[in-house]
Design a protein around this motif. Structure first.
Motif, PDB file in Angstrom:
ATOM      1  N   ARG A  42      -3.853  34.572 160.012  1.00 19.34           N
ATOM      2  CA  ARG A  42      -3.774  35.938 160.528  1.00 19.34           C
ATOM      3  C   ARG A  42      -2.858  35.915 161.738  1.00 19.34           C
ATOM      4  N   SER A  43      -1.878  36.784 161.748  1.00 17.71           N
ATOM      5  CA  SER A  43      -0.908  36.837 162.847  1.00 17.71           C
ATOM      6  C   SER A  43      -1.511  37.542 164.046  1.00 17.71           C
ATOM      7  N   GLY A  44      -0.880  37.367 165.180  1.00 22.51           N
ATOM      8  CA  GLY A  44      -1.316  38.029 166.400  1.00 22.51           C
ATOM      9  C   GLY A  44      -1.220  37.085 167.577  1.00 22.51           C
ATOM     10  N   GLU A  45      -1.747  37.544 168.717  1.00 28.89           N
ATOM     11  CA  GLU A  45      -1.696  36.726 169.927  1.00 28.89           C
ATOM     12  C   GLU A  45      -2.499  35.439 169.767  1.00 28.89           C
ATOM     13  N   ASP A  46      -3.608  35.518 169.069  1.00 32.04           N
ATOM     14  CA  ASP A  46      -4.435  34.339 168.797  1.00 32.04           C
ATOM     15  C   ASP A  46      -4.529  34.159 167.284  1.00 32.04           C
ATOM     16  N   LYS A  94      -8.401  41.780 157.437  1.00 29.13           N
ATOM     17  CA  LYS A  94      -8.656  43.213 157.275  1.00 29.13           C
ATOM     18  C   LYS A  94      -7.428  43.870 156.668  1.00 29.13           C
ATOM     19  N   PRO A  95      -7.639  45.004 155.999  1.00 32.10           N
ATOM     20  CA  PRO A  95      -6.474  45.749 155.530  1.00 32.10           C
ATOM     21  C   PRO A  95      -5.544  46.051 156.701  1.00 32.10           C
ATOM     22  N   LEU A  96      -4.262  45.947 156.448  1.00 29.04           N
ATOM     23  CA  LEU A  96      -3.182  46.171 157.401  1.00 29.04           C
ATOM     24  C   LEU A  96      -2.952  44.990 158.345  1.00 29.04           C
ATOM     25  N   ASP A  97      -3.770  43.916 158.219  1.00 25.04           N
ATOM     26  CA  ASP A  97      -3.461  42.703 158.971  1.00 25.04           C
ATOM     27  C   ASP A  97      -2.132  42.151 158.491  1.00 25.04           C
ATOM     28  N   LEU A  98      -1.435  41.514 159.383  1.00 22.47           N
ATOM     29  CA  LEU A  98      -0.250  40.755 159.011  1.00 22.47           C
ATOM     30  C   LEU A  98      -0.636  39.289 159.045  1.00 22.47           C
ATOM     31  N   ALA A  99      -0.176  38.559 158.053  1.00 22.99           N
ATOM     32  CA  ALA A  99      -0.495  37.139 157.972  1.00 22.99           C
ATOM     33  C   ALA A  99       0.778  36.359 157.684  1.00 22.99           C
ATOM     34  N   GLN A 100       0.706  35.078 157.942  1.00 27.07           N
ATOM     35  CA  GLN A 100       1.790  34.155 157.627  1.00 27.07           C
ATOM     36  C   GLN A 100       1.245  33.101 156.678  1.00 27.07           C
ATOM     37  N   ILE A 101       2.000  32.807 155.642  1.00 25.35           N
ATOM     38  CA  ILE A 101       1.633  31.725 154.742  1.00 25.35           C
ATOM     39  C   ILE A 101       2.553  30.555 155.064  1.00 25.35           C
TER      40      ILE A 101
END
Length: 135
Positions: free
Chosen positions: A95-99, A68-75
């Protein structure tokens, strides 16, 4: 070695179904590739000074989950294959986050290109060694 670099998802990079436009996946992976190569000692200035390029020969994108827009992700970038004149990097976009959720994978093969001769060339030995060490 697992290399990771962040990306912030922008509104303009997502379609109405919540899927990143393919061209943006490739842009993210190009930025991640350059950051990864700099991390192993082969930043953009090295390429300019040695008249070398790592050109995309083949790219595969596999969508797994929406962002989603404003999601933070890691490559996450890893070395998948090292050939005579090419190398393949695997880019996992999480997609970053707790899960954390795997959103996409991009497997890209790059051909080593000699700008002076105007043709593909064998990988420089120091570059090959850096890829092997990062593997």
């Amino acid at each position: 070695m697992m290399f990771s670099t962040p990306v912030a998802v922008k509104f303009s990079e997502i379609d109405l179904a919540g899927v990143v436009f393919n061209s943006h996946y490739l842009t993210w992976c190009e930025d991640a590739k350059m950051a990864f190569l700099a991390e192993v000692g082969f930043g953009p200035y090295w390429f300019a000074e040695h008249e070398r390029l790592a050109l995309v020969r083949h790219a595969e994108i596999d969508w797994v989950a929406s962002l989603k827009p404003l999601d933070l992700a890691q490559i996450r970038v890893s070395v998948d294959r090292i050939g005579a004149s090419s190398f393949t990097l695997r880019h996992e976009i999480w997609r970053s986050g707790e899960d954390p959720v795997l959103a996409a994978t991009c497997v890209i093969t790059y051909v080593w290109f000699d700008r002076v001769r105007g043709e593909k060339a064998s990988l420089d030995e120091a570059f090959r060694a850096a890829l092997e060490a990062a593997r």
